[in-house]
Design an enzyme around this catalytic site. Structure first.
Site, PDB file in Angstrom:
ATOM      1  N   GLN A  41      52.671 -26.010  33.451  1.00 40.26           N
ATOM      2  CA  GLN A  41      53.166 -26.859  32.359  1.00 40.26           C
ATOM      3  C   GLN A  41      52.756 -28.320  32.542  1.00 40.26           C
ATOM      4  O   GLN A  41      52.309 -28.974  31.599  1.00 40.26           O
ATOM      5  CB  GLN A  41      54.689 -26.814  32.309  1.00 40.26           C
ATOM      6  CG  GLN A  41      55.297 -25.460  32.065  1.00 40.26           C
ATOM      7  CD  GLN A  41      56.771 -25.624  31.801  1.00 40.26           C
ATOM      8  OE1 GLN A  41      57.159 -25.990  30.697  1.00 40.26           O
ATOM      9  NE2 GLN A  41      57.595 -25.353  32.790  1.00 40.26           N
ATOM     10  N   ASP A  59      43.316 -22.597  46.486  1.00 46.65           N
ATOM     11  CA  ASP A  59      44.539 -21.804  46.618  1.00 46.65           C
ATOM     12  C   ASP A  59      45.450 -22.428  47.663  1.00 46.65           C
ATOM     13  O   ASP A  59      45.097 -22.518  48.842  1.00 46.65           O
ATOM     14  CB  ASP A  59      44.177 -20.355  47.006  1.00 46.65           C
ATOM     15  CG  ASP A  59      45.384 -19.435  46.941  1.00 46.65           C
ATOM     16  OD1 ASP A  59      46.525 -19.947  46.910  1.00 46.65           O
ATOM     17  OD2 ASP A  59      45.178 -18.220  46.904  1.00 46.65           O
ATOM     18  N   THR A  92      61.789 -31.755  42.996  1.00 46.81           N
ATOM     19  CA  THR A  92      62.789 -31.080  42.177  1.00 46.81           C
ATOM     20  C   THR A  92      64.222 -31.537  42.439  1.00 46.81           C
ATOM     21  O   THR A  92      64.545 -31.982  43.553  1.00 46.81           O
ATOM     22  CB  THR A  92      62.693 -29.559  42.434  1.00 46.81           C
ATOM     23  OG1 THR A  92      63.748 -28.890  41.739  1.00 46.81           O
ATOM     24  CG2 THR A  92      62.835 -29.227  43.915  1.00 46.81           C
ATOM     25  N   TYR A 103      63.736 -21.949  47.383  1.00 42.39           N
ATOM     26  CA  TYR A 103      62.808 -22.817  46.643  1.00 42.39           C
ATOM     27  C   TYR A 103      63.116 -24.289  46.952  1.00 42.39           C
ATOM     28  O   TYR A 103      62.205 -25.071  47.252  1.00 42.39           O
ATOM     29  CB  TYR A 103      62.931 -22.533  45.143  1.00 42.39           C
ATOM     30  CG  TYR A 103      62.267 -23.549  44.243  1.00 42.39           C
ATOM     31  CD1 TYR A 103      60.880 -23.579  44.080  1.00 42.39           C
ATOM     32  CD2 TYR A 103      63.028 -24.491  43.538  1.00 42.39           C
ATOM     33  CE1 TYR A 103      60.281 -24.517  43.257  1.00 42.39           C
ATOM     34  CE2 TYR A 103      62.434 -25.429  42.704  1.00 42.39           C
ATOM     35  CZ  TYR A 103      61.062 -25.441  42.558  1.00 42.39           C
ATOM     36  OH  TYR A 103      60.464 -26.366  41.742  1.00 42.39           O
TER      37      TYR A 103
END
Ligand SMILES: NC(=O)c1ccc[n+]([C@@H]2O[C@H](COP(=O)([O-])OP(=O)(O)OC[C@H]3O[C@@H](n4cnc5c(N)ncnc54)[C@H](OP(=O)(O)O)[C@@H]3O)[C@@H](O)[C@H]2O)c1
Length: 301
Positions: free
Chosen positions: A16, A42, A107, A131
């Site tokens: 996004q 990667d 986050t 996470y």
């Protein structure tokens, strides 16, 4: 910054934030964006990062790619930590050795959600899930690798691209008249396109000035707050106005919607520091929600 466009290398191909940055930078004379992503780049293989990034000759790096499957991370923490922790550190090390700034996205899930008011940058972190722990490992690794960083903590990201809560709600409303949505987690829904605009400003500031007060951790979410149920209600009100799918929202507690990963009850971030230091304040989440729903409706029609 001189008159030439600076090369902003962004990690990820179809996420996004990276998609939003590509779109917004195309309207901005300051940057050309180069996206690096799988399969050639990667993050699961951090040893390859340095060479891949050097080959792109960046002026600034935006570390936007991440292992973002919050529930899956609970049973896959090692892989999440390699991508969100080790690889984030490797990217920042490359930035340090090239002498360029890195903008790293983090986050709200680094907090446990027990605070009764919005979190500020100096509040202690205490992630309650895999996470969040992996993203905190990334913050530490970036901070250790270089002082020339801005770590931008964001939350509840939605956009016309990829997978997100807004698109899920609209999809479910195509076949259902009512939906039950969690009402006891509050946060700041944040448009990825607004994030992209903010990143362009922060990156330009870092390139223009060595001022240490522009560096460090900053909170960066949409203005205003609400619960997931409030967010869903706003999505459906906007969608109904453009004759799109909408559903009645039944408000439920988190206990009625168990998930593998626990989420913080309070995810709200105070973004005053970003505004004071970088002069950036993201728009109100409700207006950006309207814009996103209208854009998706235009694509449908
Ligand atoms: N989404 C949210 O609600 C939210 C909330 C708070 C913070 N954030 C943070 O915001 C940032 C951007 O999130 P987003 O919403 O744009 O994420 P997203 O839409 O889930 O996209 C994740 C991106 O990461 C890339 N990626 C994942 N694993 C990779 C790997 N092993 N190697 C290379 N690339 C890999 C994906 O690559 P492909 O393009 O190949 O799929 C994709 O481009 C992340 O740092 C995330 O932690 C997100």
């Amino acid at each position: 910054m001189n008159g030439l466009r600076k090369r902003m290398v962004v990690t990820g191909r179809e996420g996004q934030v990276v998609t939003s940055l590509i779109e917004r930078a195309a309207l901005d004379s300051r940057f050309e964006v180069v996206a690096v992503g799988r399969p050639d780049f990667d993050l699961s293989n951090p040893g390859t990062i340095d060479a891949e990034i050097r080959a792109t000759k960046p002026d600034v790096i935006v570390s936007a790619a991440a292992y973002t499957a919050v529930d899956q991370a609970e049973t896959d923490e090692e892989a999440a930590t390699v991508v969100n922790g080790t690889a984030a550190g490797a990217i920042a090390k490359t930035a340090a050795s090239l002498g360029i700034p890195v903008v790293h996205i983090s986050t709200d899930y680094v907090f446990d959600g027990s605070k009764m008011s919005p979190y500020v940058e100096s509040d202690p972190v205490a992630p309650i899930g895999a996470y969040g722990r992996s993203k905190f490992a990334g913050e530490l690794a970036v901070t250790e690798a270089t002082a020339n960083h801005a770590i931008l903590r964001t939350a509840w990201v939605y956009s016309p691209f990829g997978n997100n809560f807004l698109k899920t709600m609209l999809r479910l409303a195509e076949t259902r008249d009512s939906l039950k949505v969690v009402d006891d987690q509050i946060g700041n829904p944040t448009s990825a396109l607004d994030i992209a605009d903010a990143i362009l400003v922060v990156a330009a500031n870092l390139l223009n000035s060595g001022d240490p007060s522009l560096r460090g951790i900053f909170h960066m979410t949409g203005s205003g707050e609400g619960s997931w149920a409030d967010f869903a209600t706003e999505i459906f009100a906007s969608s109904a106005r453009c004759s799109g799918p909408s559903a009645a929202v039944g408000r439920i507690p988190s206990s009625a919607y168990p998930t593998p990963a626990k989420r913080p009850a309070n995810s709200r971030l105070d973004c005053g520091l970003l505004e004071a230091r970088h002069g950036v304040r993201l728009p109100d989440w409700k207006q950006s929600t309207v814009n996103t729903v209208e854009r998706l409706a235009r694509v449908q029609n």
